[in-house]
Scaffold this active site. Sequence first.
Site, PDB file in Angstrom:
ATOM      1  N   VAL A 142       0.852  -1.195   0.000  1.00 23.55           N
ATOM      2  CA  VAL A 142       0.000   0.000   0.000  1.00 23.55           C
ATOM      3  C   VAL A 142       0.883   1.238   0.000  1.00 23.55           C
ATOM      4  CG1 VAL A 142      -1.731   1.323   1.271  1.00 23.55           C
ATOM      5  CG2 VAL A 142      -1.857  -1.175   1.250  1.00 23.55           C
ATOM      6  N   ILE A 146       5.769   4.712   1.315  1.00 24.57           N
ATOM      7  CA  ILE A 146       5.209   5.416   2.468  1.00 24.57           C
ATOM      8  C   ILE A 146       4.958   4.400   3.587  1.00 24.57           C
ATOM      9  CG2 ILE A 146       3.298   6.831   3.300  1.00 24.57           C
ATOM     10  CD1 ILE A 146       2.845   7.733   0.423  1.00 24.57           C
ATOM     11  N   LYS A 220      -5.987  -1.649  -2.248  1.00 26.20           N
ATOM     12  CA  LYS A 220      -5.229  -1.023  -1.161  1.00 26.20           C
ATOM     13  C   LYS A 220      -6.150  -0.583  -0.029  1.00 26.20           C
ATOM     14  CE  LYS A 220      -1.839   0.676  -4.502  1.00 26.20           C
ATOM     15  NZ  LYS A 220      -1.360   1.869  -5.239  1.00 26.20           N
ATOM     16  N   GLY A 319       6.751   2.628  -8.142  1.00 26.39           N
ATOM     17  CA  GLY A 319       8.091   2.603  -8.711  1.00 26.39           C
ATOM     18  C   GLY A 319       8.948   1.551  -8.032  1.00 26.39           C
TER      19      GLY A 319
END
Length: 442
Positions: A142, A146, A220, A319
Site C-alpha cells: 500500500v 510510504i 489497497k 516505482g
Amino acid sequence: MNDVQGNSSEPSVMRIGVLGCGNVGAALVDLVRTQADTVEQRTGIRLEVARVAVRNMSAPRDVEIDDGILTRDASAVVNDASIDLVVEAIGGIEPARGLILDALKNGKPVITANKELLANCGAELYAAAELAERDLLFEAAVAGGIPIMRALRESLHGEPITRVIGIINGTTNFILTKMTDAVLAGGAGDYAATLAEAQALGYAERDPTADVEGYDAGAKAAIIATVAFGVKVVAGDVYHEGISRVSGAEISIADRLGYCIKLLGIIEREPESGDVSVRVHPTMVPKQHPLASVRDSYNAVFVEGGFVGSLMFFGRGAGGAPTASAVFGDVVDAAINLRRGTHGSLGDLHEARVLAIDETSAEYLLSLDVADQPGVLHAVTGVFASHNVSIRAAEQEGNGPDARLVFITHSAQEAAVQATVRELGTLDVVRNVGGLIRVIGD
C-alpha cells in the site's frame, strides 16, 4: 541462520530467497547488496540474497546476479532449509498464495508487496503466519515507500481510528493534476488526451483499467481497512468508481467553489455500530486540506483518530526503488524478529458489517443543464426536498441554452441522492444531469 550468542563478534547471516526479479525484485537485490554493511553494523545481521526464482533465466535484468543463485523453481526456494526468509515479488494470486503458505509452514518469515493477493486472501495468510509464529510483512503493498502499514500496525495499534482517507494511486493523481493544470490555464482538461500523455510518459499502463477505474486503489483500501480496524475486508467489499468520467467542466466548477478533485480511498468506521465503509471514488477536496496539495504521481494517506487527531503520510507511492525500499525495511524487521524468536501480529481479525454504498452519507456536487425559464429552480429544488436532500449552496452559470445549475448538498444518504438524480433526469426542464461528485469537509 547463525544466531549471535553472547558477546560474539560473528554476525548472524540471514539468507534471503527472492521470488521474482522484475522491477521490485531487481531493485531489492541491489539494495541488499549496497546496504548489507550498514545493516550489519546496526543490527549484527548480515543479509545475503541466496536464491532468486525467475521464469526466464536468460532474460535481461537491471541487476547482476551471481552464478548459481538464479533458479526457475520457486517451490525449491521456499522449501530450501538453508533459506531463512522469503520475499514474494511475483504478483497475482497463484502461485504466490501457495508459495507464501508453504514458506510460512516451513518456518520462514515472508515479505510481500502483493496487494491483489492480500486484498483477496489476506485473512487466510495472516492466520497462517500467526499459526507459524512468523512474520508476514507487507509495507510495500500500500502506497509504495510510504510507511503507512507499519504506522497502523504498530504506532497506532491502540488508537481509536475513525477514518483513513488517501490518494493511493499515483497514475490517477498524475492524470487529475494534469487535467486541473490544463483547465486553470484555460484549456479543456480532456481526460482521453491526458491519459495518452500519462501512458507516453510511463505513468499509466497500456491497459490502464485497474488504475483509472479504481480497482488498484480499491485493493489497497481493503488492506488499510483490515489493518486499521482489525476486521476482515476483501476487495469485493469495496465500492469503486474511477476517474474516466471526470470532465474539465467539473474540475472548473470545483476550482471556482474552492475545491480540487482527487481520487480518494475512504475508509471509515461508525463509532457506535462498528460498521465499516470502504470506498474509492473521485472526491472534491477543499483547497485548504493537506491532500489538495498532493500533486503528480505522489501518494498521501490521512489518518484521523480519537486521541492523535490527524496525521498525514506523504511520498512516492509506486516505482521499483520506493517499493523495494519498503520491502527492504520489512526484510530487516523480519530478520531481527527471527533472530529474537518473535514476530509481528495483526491480532484476531473480526467479522464486520461493511456498508453498501447506498448506506453511506456524504455531501455531493451535482450540476444540471436546464432550460432558462421561470419555475425551473422551483421544480428542481422540489425534487431535492421530496427526497429529503438538503441544499447547502446553489448557483446558476450562463443563460439561455447554456444555463446550468450547480448544487452542493448537506450530508445526505447516498440512496436518497441517487433517487434525486434519477427523478431530476425525468424533468422536462432538465436537459442533462452532470456527474455526481462526493465532497469531503475540511
